[in-house]
Design a protein around this motif. Structure first.
Motif, PDB file in Angstrom:
ATOM      1  N   LYS A  16     -10.282  56.186  13.605  1.00 47.09           N
ATOM      2  CA  LYS A  16     -10.367  57.639  13.503  1.00 47.09           C
ATOM      3  C   LYS A  16      -9.667  58.196  12.266  1.00 47.09           C
ATOM      4  O   LYS A  16      -9.841  59.377  11.942  1.00 47.09           O
ATOM      5  CB  LYS A  16      -9.802  58.284  14.773  1.00 47.09           C
ATOM      6  CG  LYS A  16     -10.704  58.055  15.983  1.00 47.09           C
ATOM      7  CD  LYS A  16     -10.283  58.868  17.185  1.00 47.09           C
ATOM      8  CE  LYS A  16     -11.291  58.749  18.318  1.00 47.09           C
ATOM      9  NZ  LYS A  16     -10.923  59.564  19.484  1.00 47.09           N
ATOM     10  N   ARG A  17      -8.889  57.372  11.582  1.00 38.41           N
ATOM     11  CA  ARG A  17      -8.297  57.826  10.320  1.00 38.41           C
ATOM     12  C   ARG A  17      -9.290  57.753   9.162  1.00 38.41           C
ATOM     13  O   ARG A  17      -9.028  58.271   8.085  1.00 38.41           O
ATOM     14  CB  ARG A  17      -7.051  56.987   9.982  1.00 38.41           C
ATOM     15  CG  ARG A  17      -5.890  57.188  10.944  1.00 38.41           C
ATOM     16  CD  ARG A  17      -4.541  56.924  10.293  1.00 38.41           C
ATOM     17  NE  ARG A  17      -4.466  55.630   9.647  1.00 38.41           N
ATOM     18  CZ  ARG A  17      -4.075  54.493  10.248  1.00 38.41           C
ATOM     19  NH1 ARG A  17      -3.768  54.515  11.540  1.00 38.41           N
ATOM     20  NH2 ARG A  17      -4.008  53.361   9.583  1.00 38.41           N
ATOM     21  N   CYS A  18     -10.421  57.107   9.403  1.00 42.58           N
ATOM     22  CA  CYS A  18     -11.460  57.048   8.373  1.00 42.58           C
ATOM     23  C   CYS A  18     -12.204  58.384   8.324  1.00 42.58           C
ATOM     24  O   CYS A  18     -12.133  59.192   9.250  1.00 42.58           O
ATOM     25  CB  CYS A  18     -12.433  55.908   8.667  1.00 42.58           C
ATOM     26  SG  CYS A  18     -11.694  54.270   8.498  1.00 42.58           S
ATOM     27  N   ASN A  19     -12.936  58.593   7.243  1.00 44.81           N
ATOM     28  CA  ASN A  19     -13.589  59.880   7.009  1.00 44.81           C
ATOM     29  C   ASN A  19     -14.879  59.990   7.823  1.00 44.81           C
ATOM     30  O   ASN A  19     -15.986  59.988   7.283  1.00 44.81           O
ATOM     31  CB  ASN A  19     -13.877  60.057   5.520  1.00 44.81           C
ATOM     32  CG  ASN A  19     -14.355  61.464   5.195  1.00 44.81           C
ATOM     33  OD1 ASN A  19     -13.894  62.439   5.794  1.00 44.81           O
ATOM     34  ND2 ASN A  19     -15.285  61.575   4.262  1.00 44.81           N
ATOM     35  N   ILE A  20     -14.734  60.069   9.122  1.00 41.31           N
ATOM     36  CA  ILE A  20     -15.856  60.208  10.050  1.00 41.31           C
ATOM     37  C   ILE A  20     -15.573  61.411  10.942  1.00 41.31           C
ATOM     38  O   ILE A  20     -14.455  61.580  11.434  1.00 41.31           O
ATOM     39  CB  ILE A  20     -16.030  58.942  10.917  1.00 41.31           C
ATOM     40  CG1 ILE A  20     -16.311  57.723  10.033  1.00 41.31           C
ATOM     41  CG2 ILE A  20     -17.149  59.131  11.932  1.00 41.31           C
ATOM     42  CD1 ILE A  20     -16.295  56.405  10.784  1.00 41.31           C
ATOM     43  N   ASN A  21     -16.579  62.239  11.140  1.00 41.30           N
ATOM     44  CA  ASN A  21     -16.447  63.392  12.027  1.00 41.30           C
ATOM     45  C   ASN A  21     -16.900  62.978  13.421  1.00 41.30           C
ATOM     46  O   ASN A  21     -18.086  62.813  13.689  1.00 41.30           O
ATOM     47  CB  ASN A  21     -17.302  64.555  11.517  1.00 41.30           C
ATOM     48  CG  ASN A  21     -17.177  65.781  12.408  1.00 41.30           C
ATOM     49  OD1 ASN A  21     -16.112  66.044  12.979  1.00 41.30           O
ATOM     50  ND2 ASN A  21     -18.261  66.535  12.530  1.00 41.30           N
ATOM     51  N   TRP A  22     -15.930  62.779  14.327  1.00 41.25           N
ATOM     52  CA  TRP A  22     -16.229  62.345  15.688  1.00 41.25           C
ATOM     53  C   TRP A  22     -16.562  63.568  16.546  1.00 41.25           C
ATOM     54  O   TRP A  22     -15.688  64.290  16.991  1.00 41.25           O
ATOM     55  CB  TRP A  22     -15.055  61.576  16.276  1.00 41.25           C
ATOM     56  CG  TRP A  22     -14.767  60.332  15.500  1.00 41.25           C
ATOM     57  CD1 TRP A  22     -13.811  60.138  14.561  1.00 41.25           C
ATOM     58  CD2 TRP A  22     -15.499  59.103  15.578  1.00 41.25           C
ATOM     59  NE1 TRP A  22     -13.877  58.875  14.048  1.00 41.25           N
ATOM     60  CE2 TRP A  22     -14.905  58.206  14.654  1.00 41.25           C
ATOM     61  CE3 TRP A  22     -16.587  58.658  16.337  1.00 41.25           C
ATOM     62  CZ2 TRP A  22     -15.368  56.910  14.463  1.00 41.25           C
ATOM     63  CZ3 TRP A  22     -17.038  57.368  16.160  1.00 41.25           C
ATOM     64  CH2 TRP A  22     -16.435  56.507  15.230  1.00 41.25           C
ATOM     65  N   VAL A  23     -17.843  63.798  16.750  1.00 44.91           N
ATOM     66  CA  VAL A  23     -18.289  65.003  17.453  1.00 44.91           C
ATOM     67  C   VAL A  23     -18.235  64.771  18.963  1.00 44.91           C
ATOM     68  O   VAL A  23     -18.393  63.648  19.442  1.00 44.91           O
ATOM     69  CB  VAL A  23     -19.717  65.400  17.023  1.00 44.91           C
ATOM     70  CG1 VAL A  23     -19.763  65.658  15.532  1.00 44.91           C
ATOM     71  CG2 VAL A  23     -20.729  64.340  17.404  1.00 44.91           C
TER      72      VAL A  23
END
Length: 672
Positions: free
Chosen positions: A596-603
């Motif tokens: 989750k620290r990666c540049n991903i938007n967890w919707v």
């Protein structure tokens, strides 16, 4: 290309040459000017040994010992060295015996070389010497070209042309004059006196040579009709081959197609060249089929197999760089360090870059850069080679920069990441400056680079954007608008439109860019299987426009389509991907936190269109396991189900972040 033409004429004239030698041996004794008995002995022994066989070298030594003034021994030595050459030095070593053979043949058999006759008994005693001359001269020309001495190659062809053979055999002189000019078209008289002072003038000169070839065929027809049935048709096919090359290069599509159609169903038809022609016209599906045929047509040659190199590019267009990686590894394993090795490493590095494995791409591009490539039988030269290497290096440099941003969404708060971004940005501008300076000196930029698709282009249309993205937006906008207006290729027009849209975005004109992009999607014909890279880039540009115009629903739709067409591109873009996460089992908190620290938007909202990620945690002995897969909105797997075992949670979390985009980076995590 040269080898293919020569092979065709060798097949066509082989039985005639054999008959001529038999006729001379049985009926018409050769009147040798010196050492007759020794030369009769050499001629008799020659009948039992092919100069292309492995026995050619010991035979050459025997012939030279018997009579070193007779050209046959030197011819056999030269042919053996040509057939076993695989690098610059090999071809260089073949030049001396071939040149010696040619000089001795001209010295002793001038009368036979000048014979032109429609009378069989007059012509056949001279026929063997004329065919030997064409074989020696062809291979000498080829060696000079392979060691980048085109002026010497040109001189050999001009010398052969002076004999005015009625049957030119291997060396179709005017065709090879045209090819030599075309191969060196970007140079001028100052470097090579046989050239003119611009690409346009050189291409005109090459075409005039081919017109002269047609004229010579018509003249020779009268002499050859009686005992060379089919000579005119066979010789004309050779001219068609080079006419097709010149017209394809000039993007004179109708004329090129006409000449390819004239060659179809003949042994001389080059499926490789035709495939490249189809590819520059945007017919990638049929091009792939033609490259597959070419793979059987050109098998075994010690030179760059263009079908293999360009097929790897088609795999990228199809969003299947993984297949391109495997194909290029197979080619490298098959050919070893022979001509083509450097090109295959460039192709492999490119496929790795589009697959998202920057480390492997850098490894292979370094191999290509260190390799001394020999450009045999192709119009692709060192300038194309260097340009291709530098563009891959630039892609990797930008990829390294984007990796920092993807792996840490708050990178600007981390001093080491800020320093890394600054370092990669500085390297990027230096490399861009280097390439642009080389590019500015390249006289082919108008005919090859700006047109995105060309027979002489060795990079993808997409790579060109990495070069021009930070330079002179107004200039490139005008340039591509001009190309869009003038280009005859209907299936290529949409690529110019995409570039125009991207350039409008660079100027902040997002509404105008959006209109162009929707025009592409709604009105341009696109092969959704073979143009996935194009579709992905179009949706990526639409997502950027929607983001800037604060249209959330359009942004989510476009981002989703970008992902489903070519997921490996997203971590290396400026967009933040949307993913929805489902965890099954006892989650590894450290792994999930790193993910989750990666540049991903967890919707979390079900109203947001996003691919569905499932992680199932478990254990295997003392090791932990994670099974993952990604589904599209229809429940189809985008990322196939895989299980990994691992011991280091943070490392596994980072690797998993890439695997969610179908990127299998080399790492310490072990695949089960």
């Amino acid at each position: 290309m040269l080898q293919q033409i020569a092979r065709y004429f060798a097949f066509f004239f082989f039985f005639l040459l054999a008959y001529a030698e038999q006729a001379q041996a049985q009926m018409i004794p050769v009147n040798h000017p010196r050492n007759q008995q020794k030369r009769y002995e050499i001629d008799a022994k020659r009948m039992g040994t092919d100069f292309n066989s492995n026995d050619a070298l010991p035979r050459s030594r025997e012939f030279i010992r018997t009579d070193s003034s007779y050209y046959v021994g030197w011819m056999y030595e030269g042919m053996y060295k040509v057939n076993h050459a695989a690098d610059f030095l090999g071809y260089k070593n073949a030049i001396l015996p071939l040149k010696k053979a040619l000089d001795q043949l001209e010295r002793d058999y001038t009368r036979q070389l000048r014979v032109r006759s429609a009378d069989l008994m007059t012509y056949y005693p001279a026929y063997r010497f004329q065919m030997d001359y064409s074989i020696i001269a062809y291979n000498l020309m080829d060696c000079y070209n392979n060691v980048e001495q085109p002026q010497d190659a040109f001189n050999v062809i001009r010398k052969a042309l002076r004999w005015n053979f009625q049957n030119e055999g291997f060396l179709q002189a005017y065709n090879y004059l045209a090819w030599t000019v075309h191969r060196n078209r970007f140079y001028t008289t100052a470097k090579f006196p046989f050239l003119r002072n611009s690409i346009v003038l050189n291409e005109q000169l090459a075409n005039r040579y081919l017109d002269s070839a047609f004229r010579k065929i018509r003249i020779d027809k009268q002499l050859n009709a009686a005992f060379f049935p089919g000579y005119e048709d066979a010789a004309r096919q050779g001219v068609y081959h080079y006419k097709a090359i010149l017209y394809s290069y000039a993007l004179n599509i109708d004329s090129a197609a006409r000449y390819y159609n004239l060659m179809k169903e003949t042994p001389i038809f080059s499926h490789n060249n035709y495939a490249t022609f189809l590819a520059i016209c945007g017919n990638f599906r049929q091009a792939e089929k033609e490259y597959e045929i070419a793979s059987t047509q050109d098998a075994g040659d010690k030179r760059l197999q263009e079908w293999a190199y360009y097929s790897s590019i088609l795999n990228i267009y199809k969003a299947n760089p993984k297949k391109g990686i495997q194909d290029m590894k197979d080619m490298i394993k098959a050919v070893g360090s022979t001509p083509g090795f450097g090109w295959y490493n460039i192709a492999l590095a490119r496929c790795c870059a589009y697959y998202g494995d920057i480390g492997e791409s850098e490894r292979y591009i370094k191999k290509a850069e260190a390799f001394k490539e020999v450009h045999i039988g192709t119009t692709l030269g060192q300038s194309h080679y260097d340009f291709s290497i530098n563009l891959v290096k630039l892609m990797n440099n930008i990829g390294r920069l984007q990796q920092i941003k993807f792996e840490n969404r708050g990178w600007w708060y981390t001093p080491s990441d800020v320093a890394g971004v600054a370092e990669q940005s500085g390297s990027k501008y230096l490399l861009q400056y280097l390439i642009v300076n080389q590019f500015a000196m390249n006289p082919e930029r108008d005919l090859v680079i700006y047109r995105l698709f060309s027979t002489e282009s060795t990079v993808t249309w997409d790579e060109i954007w990495y070069l021009m993205r930070d330079f002179s937006t107004n200039f490139f906008t005008q340039r591509f608008q001009s190309e869009l207006k003038d280009d005859q290729r209907k299936l290529i027009r949409k690529y110019f439109k995409l570039y125009i849209a991207r350039l409008q975005m660079k100027k902040g004109n997002y509404k105008e860019a959006q209109q162009v992009l929707y025009d592409i999607l709604n009105h341009e014909r696109t092969d959704l299987e073979y143009e996935k890279l194009f579709v992905a880039r179009t949706y990526g540009a639409l997502a950027e426009c929607a983001q800037k115009r604060k249209n959330t629903s359009e942004y989510n739709e476009s981002l989703y389509s970008f992902y489903t067409n070519f997921p490996q591109l997203l971590p290396y873009s400026d967009l933040q991907p949307n993913l929805r996460l489902q965890v099954i089992g006892a989650a590894d908190a450290k792994l999930v936190d790193r993910l989750k620290r990666c540049n991903i938007n967890w919707v979390t909202s079900g109203k947001v269109l996003a691919p569905e990620v499932t992680l199932r945690f478990g254990s295997s002995g003392n090791k932990k396991t994670v099974t993952y897969y990604v589904l599209d909105r229809n429940g189809k797997e985008i990322v196939s189900r895989e299980t990994y075992t691992y011991t280091k949670s943070e490392e596994a979390g980072l690797l998993l972040a890439y695997r969610l985009f179908n990127i299998d980076r080399k790492g310490s995590t072990e695949k089960k």
